[in-house]
Design a protein around this motif. Structure first.
Motif, PDB file in Angstrom:
ATOM      1  N   ASN A 130      12.999  25.617  37.571  1.00 55.92           N
ATOM      2  CA  ASN A 130      12.706  24.198  37.397  1.00 55.92           C
ATOM      3  C   ASN A 130      11.531  23.962  36.448  1.00 55.92           C
ATOM      4  N   LEU A 131      10.556  24.854  36.478  1.00 55.94           N
ATOM      5  CA  LEU A 131       9.392  24.718  35.609  1.00 55.94           C
ATOM      6  C   LEU A 131       9.717  24.986  34.141  1.00 55.94           C
ATOM      7  N   LEU A 132      10.810  25.677  33.891  1.00 54.90           N
ATOM      8  CA  LEU A 132      11.150  26.093  32.527  1.00 54.90           C
ATOM      9  C   LEU A 132      12.290  25.288  31.891  1.00 54.90           C
ATOM     10  N   THR A 133      12.911  24.421  32.636  1.00 56.85           N
ATOM     11  CA  THR A 133      14.113  23.736  32.127  1.00 56.85           C
ATOM     12  C   THR A 133      13.838  22.814  30.932  1.00 56.85           C
ATOM     13  N   THR A 134      12.599  22.338  30.780  1.00 51.75           N
ATOM     14  CA  THR A 134      12.302  21.420  29.685  1.00 51.75           C
ATOM     15  C   THR A 134      11.941  22.144  28.392  1.00 51.75           C
ATOM     16  N   ASN A 135      11.772  23.464  28.461  1.00 47.47           N
ATOM     17  CA  ASN A 135      11.406  24.230  27.266  1.00 47.47           C
ATOM     18  C   ASN A 135      12.668  24.690  26.540  1.00 47.47           C
ATOM     19  N   GLU A 136      12.921  24.106  25.379  1.00 53.30           N
ATOM     20  CA  GLU A 136      14.151  24.385  24.650  1.00 53.30           C
ATOM     21  C   GLU A 136      14.068  25.642  23.791  1.00 53.30           C
ATOM     22  N   GLN A 137      12.885  26.250  23.722  1.00 55.49           N
ATOM     23  CA  GLN A 137      12.729  27.461  22.913  1.00 55.49           C
ATOM     24  C   GLN A 137      13.277  28.701  23.613  1.00 55.49           C
ATOM     25  N   HIS A 138      13.381  28.637  24.938  1.00 56.48           N
ATOM     26  CA  HIS A 138      13.789  29.801  25.710  1.00 56.48           C
ATOM     27  C   HIS A 138      15.262  29.723  26.114  1.00 56.48           C
ATOM     28  N   ASP A 139      15.919  30.887  26.138  1.00 55.74           N
ATOM     29  CA  ASP A 139      17.239  31.003  26.752  1.00 55.74           C
ATOM     30  C   ASP A 139      17.010  31.321  28.224  1.00 55.74           C
ATOM     31  N   LEU A 140      17.438  30.452  29.099  1.00 53.94           N
ATOM     32  CA  LEU A 140      17.097  30.536  30.516  1.00 53.94           C
ATOM     33  C   LEU A 140      18.330  30.827  31.360  1.00 53.94           C
ATOM     34  N   TYR A 141      18.204  31.842  32.233  1.00 53.95           N
ATOM     35  CA  TYR A 141      19.311  32.252  33.103  1.00 53.95           C
ATOM     36  C   TYR A 141      18.834  32.268  34.551  1.00 53.95           C
ATOM     37  N   LEU A 142      19.532  31.534  35.402  1.00 51.69           N
ATOM     38  CA  LEU A 142      19.216  31.514  36.830  1.00 51.69           C
ATOM     39  C   LEU A 142      20.234  32.356  37.581  1.00 51.69           C
ATOM     40  N   ILE A 143      19.743  33.356  38.310  1.00 54.36           N
ATOM     41  CA  ILE A 143      20.599  34.197  39.148  1.00 54.36           C
ATOM     42  C   ILE A 143      20.851  33.477  40.477  1.00 54.36           C
ATOM     43  N   GLY A 144      22.123  33.248  40.792  1.00 52.89           N
ATOM     44  CA  GLY A 144      22.463  32.555  42.028  1.00 52.89           C
ATOM     45  C   GLY A 144      22.688  33.514  43.184  1.00 52.89           C
ATOM     46  N   GLY A 145      22.999  32.954  44.339  1.00 52.69           N
ATOM     47  CA  GLY A 145      23.237  33.759  45.532  1.00 52.69           C
ATOM     48  C   GLY A 145      22.899  32.979  46.780  1.00 52.69           C
ATOM     49  N   ALA A 146      22.588  33.686  47.843  1.00 50.48           N
ATOM     50  CA  ALA A 146      22.163  33.041  49.088  1.00 50.48           C
ATOM     51  C   ALA A 146      20.734  32.529  48.902  1.00 50.48           C
ATOM     52  N   TYR A 147      20.507  31.263  49.249  1.00 49.87           N
ATOM     53  CA  TYR A 147      19.205  30.633  48.997  1.00 49.87           C
ATOM     54  C   TYR A 147      18.246  30.872  50.156  1.00 49.87           C
ATOM     55  N   ARG A 148      17.055  31.381  49.825  1.00 47.59           N
ATOM     56  CA  ARG A 148      16.000  31.617  50.819  1.00 47.59           C
ATOM     57  C   ARG A 148      14.932  30.540  50.625  1.00 47.59           C
ATOM     58  N   LYS A 149      14.949  29.536  51.481  1.00 41.71           N
ATOM     59  CA  LYS A 149      14.155  28.332  51.278  1.00 41.71           C
ATOM     60  C   LYS A 149      12.653  28.593  51.271  1.00 41.71           C
ATOM     61  N   ILE A 150      12.168  29.504  52.096  1.00 37.46           N
ATOM     62  CA  ILE A 150      10.719  29.711  52.237  1.00 37.46           C
ATOM     63  C   ILE A 150      10.079  30.192  50.943  1.00 37.46           C
ATOM     64  N   THR A 151      10.842  30.881  50.094  1.00 38.78           N
ATOM     65  CA  THR A 151      10.301  31.346  48.808  1.00 38.78           C
ATOM     66  C   THR A 151      11.000  30.725  47.613  1.00 38.78           C
ATOM     67  N   GLY A 152      12.113  30.035  47.840  1.00 31.77           N
ATOM     68  CA  GLY A 152      12.877  29.466  46.740  1.00 31.77           C
ATOM     69  C   GLY A 152      13.649  30.502  45.960  1.00 31.77           C
ATOM     70  N   ALA A 153      13.973  31.626  46.609  1.00 32.50           N
ATOM     71  CA  ALA A 153      14.653  32.741  45.938  1.00 32.50           C
ATOM     72  C   ALA A 153      16.138  32.764  46.266  1.00 32.50           C
ATOM     73  N   PHE A 154      16.933  33.197  45.282  1.00 35.16           N
ATOM     74  CA  PHE A 154      18.343  33.492  45.514  1.00 35.16           C
ATOM     75  C   PHE A 154      18.480  35.004  45.686  1.00 35.16           C
ATOM     76  N   VAL A 155      19.131  35.409  46.774  1.00 35.28           N
ATOM     77  CA  VAL A 155      19.231  36.831  47.112  1.00 35.28           C
ATOM     78  C   VAL A 155      20.659  37.139  47.579  1.00 35.28           C
ATOM     79  N   GLY A 156      20.856  38.357  48.051  1.00 39.89           N
ATOM     80  CA  GLY A 156      22.133  38.725  48.630  1.00 39.89           C
ATOM     81  C   GLY A 156      23.083  39.356  47.637  1.00 39.89           C
ATOM     82  N   SER A 157      24.339  39.551  48.064  1.00 38.46           N
ATOM     83  CA  SER A 157      25.317  40.318  47.293  1.00 38.46           C
ATOM     84  C   SER A 157      25.646  39.682  45.947  1.00 38.46           C
ATOM     85  N   ILE A 158      25.708  38.358  45.884  1.00 38.33           N
ATOM     86  CA  ILE A 158      26.026  37.692  44.620  1.00 38.33           C
ATOM     87  C   ILE A 158      24.906  37.918  43.603  1.00 38.33           C
TER      88      ILE A 158
END
Length: 252
Positions: A130-158
């Motif tokens: 979310n902090l990087l979405t407004t920067n058009e200079q970077h190619d940004l890739y978000l890894i998805g998966g099971a969402y861990r709310k306490i840290t905001g991380a996507f984890v698990g098999s996916i």
């Protein structure tokens, strides 16, 4: 050995290991147990350490199991130190790099100091994304998966299946604890994902404020001997810093 040097050596051992026994100190300093007991009593009376049965523990040692704080609570802790680490760690990133940014408030701060040049950025952290979405200079890739709310991380098999297919030049990963040669986190799933990321990266970096040293969170996920550098802040105890230099490059 002079008394002042002997007591300083005892304090150093206590800071490094958290809890030390009389026998352990005796083996390190080669002085009598009676002398050590007198030193421990004197240091305890000066409130420099805590005397326990058969030895002593440092004032900062946490005997209870660490508790994982919420994302908001973590943001309030050691903000100056985290800013210091984030700025220095970001300086290692160069134009054209493919980097991985992990979860954690220190790495979130790194987004402020990324070079204003084209980068390929991979993350499994929703706050970092979310902090990087407004920067058009970077190619940004978000890894998805099971969402861990306490840290905001996507984890698990996916998340694991996706990261296995990607190449990473430089990885920056946060930790919750550093004890001896091991680094730890609270979540097994996050730890397994971070282990895979570090294994895949050409250059492996950790970020951790000084309070993370001599702490064990829960799950040991990596060995310091395999890390290229560990970024920490300027409040780290010199004895602690020198001790951990045997495992990796401590960077400030």
């Amino acid at each position: 050995m002079l008394k002042t040097k002997r007591q300083q050596a005892i304090m150093t051992l206590c800071e490094l290991h958290g809890v030390v026994t009389v026998k352990f100190i005796q083996e390190q300093l080669h002085v009598s147990d009676m002398t050590i007991r007198r030193d421990l009593d004197e240091l305890a009376s000066q409130n420099r350490l805590i005397r326990v049965h058969g030895g002593a523990k440092s004032l900062s040692f946490e005997s209870e199991k660490p508790i994982e704080l919420s994302h908001g609570e973590k943001k309030q802790l050691h903000s100056r130190e985290k800013e210091f680490i984030a700025k220095n760690a970001a300086a290692a990133i160069q134009e054209g790099d493919t980097i991985f940014l992990g979860t954690g408030t220190t790495i979130e701060l790194m987004t402020k100091y990324l070079p204003p040049k084209r980068l390929r950025i991979i993350t499994n952290s929703l706050p970092v994304f979310n902090l990087l979405t407004t920067n058009e200079q970077h190619d940004l890739y978000l890894i998805g998966g099971a969402y861990r709310k306490i840290t905001g991380a996507f984890v698990g098999s996916i998340a694991i299946e996706t990261i296995q297919k990607l190449s990473i030049q430089k990885a920056f990963v946060g930790v919750n604890g550093i004890m001896e040669e091991f680094v730890s986190t609270f979540s097994i799933e996050e730890g397994k994902f971070q282990q895979l990321v570090l294994d895949k990266a050409q250059q492996k970096f950790l970020v951790a404020d000084a309070n993370k040293f001599n702490q064990n969170a829960f799950y040991n996920f990596y060995n310091l001997n395999k890390i290229d550098g560990l970024y920490t802040d300027d409040t780290i105890n010199e004895a602690v810093k020198n001790y951990y230099k045997q495992y990796t490059n401590i960077m400030q």
